[in-house]
Each structure stands twice: as C-alpha cells, then as structure tokens.
Design a protein around this motif. Structure first.
Motif, PDB file in Angstrom:
ATOM      1  N   UNK A 369       0.908  -1.247  -0.193  1.00  9.28           N
ATOM      2  CA  UNK A 369       0.137  -0.060   0.170  1.00  9.28           C
ATOM      3  C   UNK A 369       0.731   0.891   0.041  1.00  9.28           C
ATOM      4  N   UNK A 370       1.871   1.293  -0.763  1.00  4.53           N
ATOM      5  CA  UNK A 370       2.946   2.598  -0.088  1.00  4.53           C
ATOM      6  C   UNK A 370       2.316   3.092  -1.278  1.00  4.53           C
ATOM      7  N   UNK A 371       2.558   5.315  -0.647  1.00  2.00           N
ATOM      8  CA  UNK A 371       2.216   5.980  -1.529  1.00  2.00           C
ATOM      9  C   UNK A 371       3.685   7.242  -0.769  1.00  2.00           C
ATOM     10  N   UNK A 372       3.274   7.536  -0.911  1.00  2.00           N
ATOM     11  CA  UNK A 372       3.747   8.884  -0.780  1.00  2.00           C
ATOM     12  C   UNK A 372       3.341   9.531   0.100  1.00  2.00           C
ATOM     13  N   UNK A 373       2.590  10.191   0.816  1.00  2.00           N
ATOM     14  CA  UNK A 373       2.173  10.404   1.708  1.00  2.00           C
ATOM     15  C   UNK A 373       2.281   9.496   3.998  1.00  2.00           C
ATOM     16  N   UNK A 440      11.022  -1.181 -12.254  1.00  2.00           N
ATOM     17  CA  UNK A 440      10.775   0.510 -12.475  1.00  2.00           C
ATOM     18  C   UNK A 440      10.474   0.637 -14.178  1.00  2.00           C
ATOM     19  N   UNK A 441      11.641  -0.127 -14.818  1.00  2.00           N
ATOM     20  CA  UNK A 441      12.010   0.311 -16.460  1.00  2.00           C
ATOM     21  C   UNK A 441      10.468   0.092 -17.317  1.00  2.00           C
ATOM     22  N   UNK A 442       9.869  -1.131 -16.358  1.00  2.00           N
ATOM     23  CA  UNK A 442       8.919  -1.642 -16.946  1.00  2.00           C
ATOM     24  C   UNK A 442       7.179  -0.519 -16.952  1.00  2.00           C
ATOM     25  N   UNK A 443       7.062  -0.196 -15.776  1.00  2.00           N
ATOM     26  CA  UNK A 443       6.521   1.586 -14.672  1.00  2.00           C
ATOM     27  C   UNK A 443       6.622   1.967 -15.689  1.00  2.00           C
ATOM     28  N   UNK A 444       7.513   2.723 -15.385  1.00  2.00           N
ATOM     29  CA  UNK A 444       8.256   4.056 -16.409  1.00  2.00           C
ATOM     30  C   UNK A 444       7.869   3.999 -17.319  1.00  2.00           C
ATOM     31  N   UNK A 445       8.104   2.931 -18.271  1.00  2.00           N
ATOM     32  CA  UNK A 445       8.285   2.657 -19.629  1.00  2.00           C
ATOM     33  C   UNK A 445       6.074   3.073 -19.756  1.00  2.00           C
ATOM     34  N   UNK A 446       5.268   2.163 -18.944  1.00  2.00           N
ATOM     35  CA  UNK A 446       3.143   2.856 -19.350  1.00  2.00           C
ATOM     36  C   UNK A 446       3.908   3.680 -19.184  1.00  2.00           C
ATOM     37  N   UNK A 494       6.851   7.554  -8.817  1.00  2.00           N
ATOM     38  CA  UNK A 494       5.821   7.054  -9.704  1.00  2.00           C
ATOM     39  C   UNK A 494       6.425   5.144  -9.879  1.00  2.00           C
ATOM     40  N   UNK A 495       7.562   5.814 -10.901  1.00  2.00           N
ATOM     41  CA  UNK A 495       7.711   3.946 -11.498  1.00  2.00           C
ATOM     42  C   UNK A 495       8.261   3.087 -10.325  1.00  2.00           C
ATOM     43  N   UNK A 496       9.208   3.985  -9.133  1.00  2.00           N
ATOM     44  CA  UNK A 496       9.507   3.329  -8.472  1.00  2.00           C
ATOM     45  C   UNK A 496       8.555   2.837  -7.087  1.00  2.00           C
ATOM     46  N   UNK A 497       7.931   3.504  -6.817  1.00  2.00           N
ATOM     47  CA  UNK A 497       6.863   3.358  -5.992  1.00  2.00           C
ATOM     48  C   UNK A 497       6.396   2.258  -6.465  1.00  2.00           C
ATOM     49  N   UNK A 498       5.736   2.123  -7.792  1.00  2.00           N
ATOM     50  CA  UNK A 498       5.028   0.508  -7.623  1.00  2.00           C
ATOM     51  C   UNK A 498       5.929  -0.245  -8.386  1.00  2.00           C
ATOM     52  N   UNK A 499       7.021  -0.621  -8.111  1.00  2.00           N
ATOM     53  CA  UNK A 499       8.819  -0.859  -8.658  1.00  2.00           C
ATOM     54  C   UNK A 499       7.814  -1.764  -6.834  1.00  2.00           C
ATOM     55  N   UNK A 500       8.515  -0.931  -5.898  1.00  2.00           N
ATOM     56  CA  UNK A 500       8.541  -1.461  -4.360  1.00  2.00           C
ATOM     57  C   UNK A 500       7.516  -2.432  -4.080  1.00  2.00           C
TER      58      UNK A 500
END
Length: 535
Positions: A369-373, A440-446, A494-500
């Motif tokens: 459930x990671x998010x910046x806040x 991280x690469x995949x999410x960034x590409x999307x 955002x890609x980093x959060x999704x990868x973690x």
C-alpha cells in the motif's frame, strides 16, 4: 534455533565457569556479532557505493557475497568441528572473523572489500552450529531450551539491529565503522571464550578416535556445492545488468550452475560421508523444513534491506532513521522468542509455523500500500508484524526438522538448516533486486506512454507547472524546461513506488508458499520437542 541436537554427540568442551549462563552470554555475543554482519551494511550501501565509486547494484554484492560464503562453510562445519575439536575450531573462526572484519573496514576498493567479506563469511559460517553445540554441552537437557531461547534472540534480533547500528555509524562516522566495530567486540569475545571453555579429556579422546577412523573431508562434494551456490549468486546478481541470456557471461554461469547441481546429486547420494546428506533433503519432513527456512531467510534478509532502501530513496530518511524504522520489530521479536519457546511445548510446530507465515504475509500485503504520504509509523508497524511472525517460524522449525532423525544426522541437520536461512536470504535479495529493476523500467515505460503533447492532462500539468516556475523568477523558456524536468521526476518517483509494491507482492507470495509446506509436516512429541524448540 537449529543445531541444538548436536549435543547428542556428547560433550565438546568443559566449562571452567561455575555458571553456564556465562558461556551462553559469551557465545550469544559472538553469534550476535556474526549474524549482525548479514545486515549491518544494508543501510550503508549508498555510502559504500559513493565512497568506492561503484553503482548501488555492485555495492549490493557486499551483502550477498557474505551470505553465500557463510552458507558454503556451514555445510562443512560439522566435519571441521569433529576433526579439529569444537573449541579450537570455534576460536579459529572467531579470530579469522575478527581480522577479516577489520580488513573490510580498511578496504580501499570494492574488489578488496568483497575478498575480505568472503573471508569474513567463511569464518562466520562455522561459528553458529559450533555455538549451538557448545551451549548444548554447557547446559543439562532440562535447561537447554532456555539457553537456546537466548541464542535464538541473538540469531533473529541481530539482523534487525544491524540496519539501525549501521545507519547510525554511517551517518555520524563512516561506513568503515560498520566493520571496524567488530574488532574490539571480537577480541573481547575471543578472550572470554578462551578463558571460559576448555576441552575435556573425553573430547580429546573422541577426536583421536575420529581421526583413527580415517574419515576424509568430502572435498569434491564441497567444491560442487560451492560452485553451485557461487554461480547461482552470479547469475541472479548480474542477470538484470547483463541482459540475462542475451549475455554470454550469464549463459556460462547458468551452465556451470546446472552442471555443478547435476553432478552434486549423484555424488551426495552415493558417497559414504558426503558434505551434504542428499537423502535427508529428500525426506518430506526435513526437506519441507529446509524450503520453509529458505523462504523465511528470504523474507528476513530482503525486508531488512529493502524497507530501509525505500524509505531512504523515496521518503528522504537518513540511514539512521531508516534503521530505526526496523528497531521496534526487533524488540517484538526478542519477546516473542521466549513466548514461542513456551508455545512450542503446547502446540504442534507445524501450526505455529503456518500462523507465523500468515502474519508475515499480512505484513508484506500491508507494504504493497505504498504511497508518498506514508509516515514513519506505517513502516514501524509493518516491521512489528514481521517481528511477531518470525519467531513463530524459527523456533518450531527446529522441532519439526529434527523429528525422526538418527543421532548421527543431527550435526548435518544443524548445518543444513542454518545454511538454508543464508541461501534463502541471498536468493531473496537477488530476486527482489531484479524484480525492482525490471518492474521500475516497465512501469516507467507504461507511464511515459501517457506523456504526449496531445494528452490534455499532460498539457494542463505542463502549463500549471510552467506558471509556477515563472512566478518564481524563471524565464518562459526556463520555466517550461523546469516544468518538463519536474514531470519526468514525478514519473520516475511513481515508477519507483510501483516497483517496490511489486517487490513486496513477490515476497508475500514467497512466504505464502511456506504455509502448505508447514501443514504437511508430521506431528512431533511435544514433551521432547518443547522447551524452546530443542529436543
């Protein structure tokens, strides 16, 4: 913890101290120091990569090389302890570990650091099973459970304390002190062990009898196991950066790994005194426990590395605060070790293991459930759940893994269960690192696919941020460039959060696999298997 049953072999040392708890404290101190080094460098990897001018990916080898070399020697520790005597072998391991730790702290480049780290892992690998045997010798059977509960605290809590101590030393002094601190502690522990423990005449006679039997060290088996584990680590570690099977290097290491494994199987199954008891691994009871311990090691080491990593990279924590996020979990683990020691005499180990795995899986799900806040408390509670579940696996796994074994198999079982934890930890870190990099690469590409001039959302965001920077004195051209860079940075974050999140999903699936394996274990005699998991 595993290995207590090695006491079945008889007394290995005689205590000069009237109180065996002195021995337990000294041995646990040395063990704590050794296990601490599996994770103390985790939060210092950024400092190490910066100080030695290497990438963070290369710096992570500081963790995995230690785990693999540690696991390799674990499988040989039983023979070496019998051949040279427990006290002598233990003191040799402790002295070598201390010297190697100091050399790690004095390393001038990554290559020398890894060499000394491997030596440190080799020396440390013989300490844990020998420590367990020494404790079993020092205590009568009725009190061994209490002694091993203390020992279990050292083994399970040390990986949690490591990041906190490593973070504090890195932030306030230097990453070198993550290793140099072992110097004075090691000298102190060596002196106490040398004074408190003396070899009994019976042990000297047994060692002579062992030598007369002509039992030879299984060098071929040892080399096959070492080659298999080493090439497996290389393949997992370098696969992502080397483009996997598009690289000749990865193809070569994979081929060596498969070949070594294929040759090792018939060897350990047919050799009279193999380095690894292959038939033991093939049993439902011990084999399942071995896999469960691997999964547990993967969770313990991977979370201890990636939780500090995510809070440092994505939340701006210092290394000290990243380590402190794990500390409360260590306190819970310490308390739960003694609680579980009591529960283990009342409840079948397989049910405790299943409950522990379920609790850890719940913690992994929470971390998705990671998010910046998120605040500091979120990560503290996540680690608390892990600290609650780990002891429910570590102590009961001993009762389950030793059930039905002959006395002559207990030393092998001790070494192999400890090796499973380290092998699992190394594989867990490698898999999590690769998942993080790939996803991280995949999410960034999307995400980048949606950042096009024709997108109304992109156009609106670009205009809003351009006005923001223009209001703060930037020219129109600079404001537009800064707004574009800001959007790119948000995409990477955002890609980093999704990868973690994907990493913690994978770890959740790993620990969930332990539940059915635990439930197929046989019931044990609680009167023999209780008392802190020893029998």
């Amino acid at each position: 913890m595993s290995g207590a049953s090695s006491a079945a072999g008889g007394t290995g040392v005689a205590a000069h101290a009237t109180n065996p708890w002195l021995i337990a404290i000294v041995v646990s101190l040395a063990t704590f120091m050794e296990v601490l080094d599996t994770t103390i460098a985790n939060v210092a990897l950024r400092y190490i990569s910066g100080g030695l001018a290497v990438s963070s990916d290369e710096a992570s080898w500081v963790v995995t090389t230690y785990l693999v070399s540690n696991a390799i020697v674990l499988v040989a520790s039983s023979y070496l302890s019998e051949r040279f005597g427990r006290r002598r072998f233990y003191l040799l391991c402790l002295a070598t570990f201390t010297i190697a730790s100091i050399l790690c702290g004095l390393s001038w480049n990554l290559q020398t650091l890894l060499i000394f780290r491997v030596i440190q892992g080799f020396a440390g690998g013989g300490m844990i099973p020998t420590s367990q045997a020494i404790l079993a010798d020092a205590f009568p059977p009725a009190k061994r459970g209490q002694a091993f509960a203390l020992f279990g605290v050292a083994v399970v809590v040390a990986p949690v304390v490591g990041p906190t101590l490593g973070g504090y030393l890195s932030d306030n002094f230097s990453w070198h002190w993550c290793f140099l601190i072992n110097g004075p502690v090691g000298v102190f522990a060596f002196a106490l062990v040398y004074i408190l423990l003396k070899e009994s005449p019976e042990t000297a006679q047994k060692r002579q009898e062992f030598r007369k039997k002509g039992v030879r060290f299984d060098l071929v088996g040892f080399l096959l196991v070492a080659t298999f584990l080493g090439s497996l680590e290389l393949t997992l570690d370098r696969g992502q950066t080397e483009d996997w099977f598009g690289s000749g290097f990865i193809i070569a290491t994979t081929a060596i790994c498969i070949l070594a494994f294929a040759l090792a199987i018939p060897w350990v199954l047919t050799k009279a005194n193999p380095i690894v008891d292959g038939w033991l691994l093939g049993t439902r009871q011990f084999g399942s426990c071995f896999i469960v311990m691997m999964a547990t090691g993967a969770i313990l080491i991977a979370t201890t590395q990636f939780i500090p990593q995510v809070v440092q990279q994505n939340y701006g924590y210092t290394a000290t605060w990243a380590g402190l996020a794990l500390s409360p979990g260590g306190l819970v683990t310490m308390v739960m070790m003694f609680v579980t020691g009591r529960l283990n005499s009342l409840i079948q180990p397989k049910y405790l293991i299943a409950v522990g795995a379920a609790i850890i899986a719940m913690s992994m799900w929470q971390l998705t459930r990671l998010y910046p806040g998120l605040n500091f408390g979120f990560f503290v509670w996540s680690r608390l759940y892990i600290g609650l579940g780990l002891p429910l696996i570590f102590i009961p796994i001993t009762s389950a893994s030793y059930y039905g074994l002959r006395r002559d198999q207990t030393n092998q079982a001790s070494a192999m269960i400890n090796a499973a934890r380290n092998i699992g930890g190394s594989i867990g870190v490698c898999i999590a690192s690769n998942v993080l990099a790939h996803r991280q690469q995949w999410h960034q590409s999307r995400l980048v696919e949606h950042i096009v001039p024709s997108s109304p959302a992109y156009h609106e965001t670009l205009q809003t941020m351009s006005r923001y920077f223009a209001e703060r004195g930037a020219t129109t051209a600079d404001a537009t460039a800064q707004a574009t860079a800001w959007i790119g940075q948000q995409v990477q974050t955002q890609a980093s959060f999704l990868a973690y999140i994907d990493v913690f999903h994978v770890l959740m699936l790993v620990v969930l696999c332990a539940i059915p394996l635990a439930l197929i274990l046989s019931n044990v005699n609680l009167k023999e298997g209780g008392g802190g998991g020893m029998h």
